[in-house]
Design an enzyme around this catalytic site. Structure first.
Site, PDB file in Angstrom:
ATOM      1  N   LYS A  91      10.694 -38.908  -8.365  1.00 15.14           N
ATOM      2  CA  LYS A  91      11.561 -40.108  -8.413  1.00 15.14           C
ATOM      3  C   LYS A  91      11.548 -40.769  -9.777  1.00 15.14           C
ATOM      4  O   LYS A  91      11.330 -41.977  -9.898  1.00 15.14           O
ATOM      5  CB  LYS A  91      11.162 -41.092  -7.311  1.00 15.14           C
ATOM      6  CG  LYS A  91      11.356 -40.516  -5.907  1.00 15.14           C
ATOM      7  CD  LYS A  91      11.209 -41.576  -4.842  1.00 15.14           C
ATOM      8  CE  LYS A  91      11.387 -41.018  -3.444  1.00 15.14           C
ATOM      9  NZ  LYS A  91      10.402 -40.001  -3.042  1.00 15.14           N
TER      10      LYS A  91
HETATM   11  O1  LIG Z   1      13.138 -38.564  -2.264  1.00 15.56           O
HETATM   12  C1  LIG Z   1      12.513 -38.370  -1.204  1.00 15.56           C
HETATM   13  O2  LIG Z   1      12.101 -37.261  -0.910  1.00 15.56           O
HETATM   14  C2  LIG Z   1      12.400 -39.482  -0.245  1.00 15.56           C
HETATM   15  C3  LIG Z   1      13.434 -40.401  -0.276  1.00 15.56           C
HETATM   16  C4  LIG Z   1      13.559 -41.317   0.778  1.00 15.56           C
HETATM   17  O3  LIG Z   1      14.529 -42.062   0.852  1.00 15.56           O
HETATM   18  N1  LIG Z   1      12.602 -41.333   1.747  1.00 15.56           N
HETATM   19  C5  LIG Z   1      11.540 -40.486   1.749  1.00 15.56           C
HETATM   20  O4  LIG Z   1      10.740 -40.530   2.690  1.00 15.56           O
HETATM   21  N2  LIG Z   1      11.384 -39.595   0.710  1.00 15.56           N
HETATM   22  C6  LIG Z   1      10.191 -38.719   0.632  1.00 15.56           C
HETATM   23  O5  LIG Z   1      10.243 -37.798   1.720  1.00 15.56           O
HETATM   24  C7  LIG Z   1       8.926 -37.574   2.266  1.00 15.56           C
HETATM   25  C8  LIG Z   1       8.938 -38.010   3.714  1.00 15.56           C
HETATM   26  O6  LIG Z   1       7.721 -37.699   4.305  1.00 15.56           O
HETATM   27  P1  LIG Z   1       7.482 -37.765   5.886  1.00 15.56           P
HETATM   28  O7  LIG Z   1       7.863 -39.123   6.327  1.00 15.56           O
HETATM   29  O8  LIG Z   1       6.012 -37.492   6.007  1.00 15.56           O
HETATM   30  O9  LIG Z   1       8.312 -36.672   6.510  1.00 15.56           O
HETATM   31  C9  LIG Z   1       7.973 -38.362   1.378  1.00 15.56           C
HETATM   32  O10 LIG Z   1       7.515 -37.489   0.371  1.00 15.56           O
HETATM   33  C10 LIG Z   1       8.838 -39.439   0.755  1.00 15.56           C
HETATM   34  O11 LIG Z   1       8.372 -39.842  -0.514  1.00 15.56           O
END
Ligand SMILES: O=C(O)c1cc(=O)[nH]c(=O)n1[C@@H]1O[C@H](COP(=O)(O)O)[C@@H](O)[C@H]1O
EC number: 4.1.1.23
Length: 281
Positions: free
Chosen positions: A99
């Site tokens: 990010k």
């Molecule tokens: O850019 C991302 O991957 C991201 C954007 C977003 O809006 N929300 C989000 O959860 N993420 C990333 O996606 C992953 C979600 O993880 P879980 O919630 O464990 O499935 C994490 O690494 C977050 O940093």
């Protein structure tokens, strides 16, 4: 000089061959503990290697989350480098989730760190933040084009706090998030079968029919599993653009480790549910 094949074309092929699932490599301290690993560099290394060995030969995309590696300083970054390289060598596309976003001249250095082909952390794509202004990302867009890499630009994030920025209405009547999608549509214009400049749009966001999600590029959709969204939500959230969605699951798969077979089983179940939802939608 032949240009490298663009990320969007490589991603489309991987999605068609392997299904669109993206599994995150998010070595939370709590997951290390659940896996019986210490919260140290050896634990981090073991965790990442296990995920790469279990999944890189079968899922379209792996997405290591840089913060969990940066937590351990330079030795953590060395593990991230190794994970990125090994996952790519085993056939997965790697989206490094860092990010990044800064003024243009600094953004150029971030781009060099992740998108220059001979950089130790070279990744197929990088997550970036446009909230210093979309134009500040130009050096990353330019280098990605040159390297055959891609970007995933935060447009409508999965977290509830994102709305105060992304749903804000500009003087021209458009929301900030819609403006980011429009910038990406311009970036991807004419790119077949899929552009290389994706948007991050949370699967948690409910009805997004007021947004034009058909922006010619992939839509990285985090939020499935631990954040409460399910594969069945995808057609409702994304409408016709669901064919370009790369659903991300991190903890929802990772909590099944450390057994490789159990990790594969969890990824397979999500992949099946996603396929069924997308086909029905
Ligand atoms: O850019 C991302 O991957 C991201 C954007 C977003 O809006 N929300 C989000 O959860 N993420 C990333 O996606 C992953 C979600 O993880 P879980 O919630 O464990 O499935 C994490 O690494 C977050 O940093």
């Amino acid at each position: 000089m032949t240009l490298p094949e663009p990320f969007g074309a490589r991603l489309r092929r991987a999605m068609d061959e392997r299904g669109p699932l993206c599994v995150g490599i998010d070595p939370h301290a709590s997951l290390l503990a659940e896996w019986g690993l210490d919260d140290d560099i050896a634990g981090l290394e073991r965790f990442s290697r296990t995920v790469v060995e279990a999944l890189a030969d079968r899922v379209a995309v792996l997405k290591p989350q840089s913060a969990f590696f940066e937590r351990f300083g330079s030795r953590g970054l060395a593990v991230l480098e190794k994970s990125v390289q090994e996952a790519r060598a085993a056939g997965a596309l790697v989206v490094t989730d860092a990010k990044r976003g800064d003024i243009g001249s600094t953004m150029a250095a971030y781009a060099e760190a992740f998108l220059r082909p001979d950089a130790p952390l070279f990744s197929d794509a990088l997550t970036v933040s446009p909230y210093l202004g979309y134009g500040s990302l130009s050096p990353a867009v330019a280098l990605a084009r040159e390297s055959g890499a891609g970007l995933f630009v935060l447009a409508l994030t999965s977290n509830p706090e994102g709305g105060e920025v992304q749903h804000a209405v500009r003087a021209d009547g458009r929301t900030v998030g819609a403006t980011m999608l429009a910038h990406l549509a311009a970036e991807n214009a004419g790119e077949e079968p899929l552009g290389s400049f994706g948007a991050v749009v949370g699967a948690t966001l409910g009805d997004l029919s007021s947004y034009d999600l058909d922006m010619g590029g992939p839509l990285l959709a985090p939020g499935i599993g631990a954040q409460g969204a399910t594969p069945a939500d995808l057609p409702r959230v994304f409408g016709a653009a669901v064919r370009n969605v790369v659903p991300n699951v991190s903890r929802g798969v990772l909590r099944h480790g450390p057994d490789a077979q159990a990790l594969r089983g969890a990824a397979e179940r999500f992949a099946t549910q996603i396929r069924e939802a997308v086909t029905a939608g």
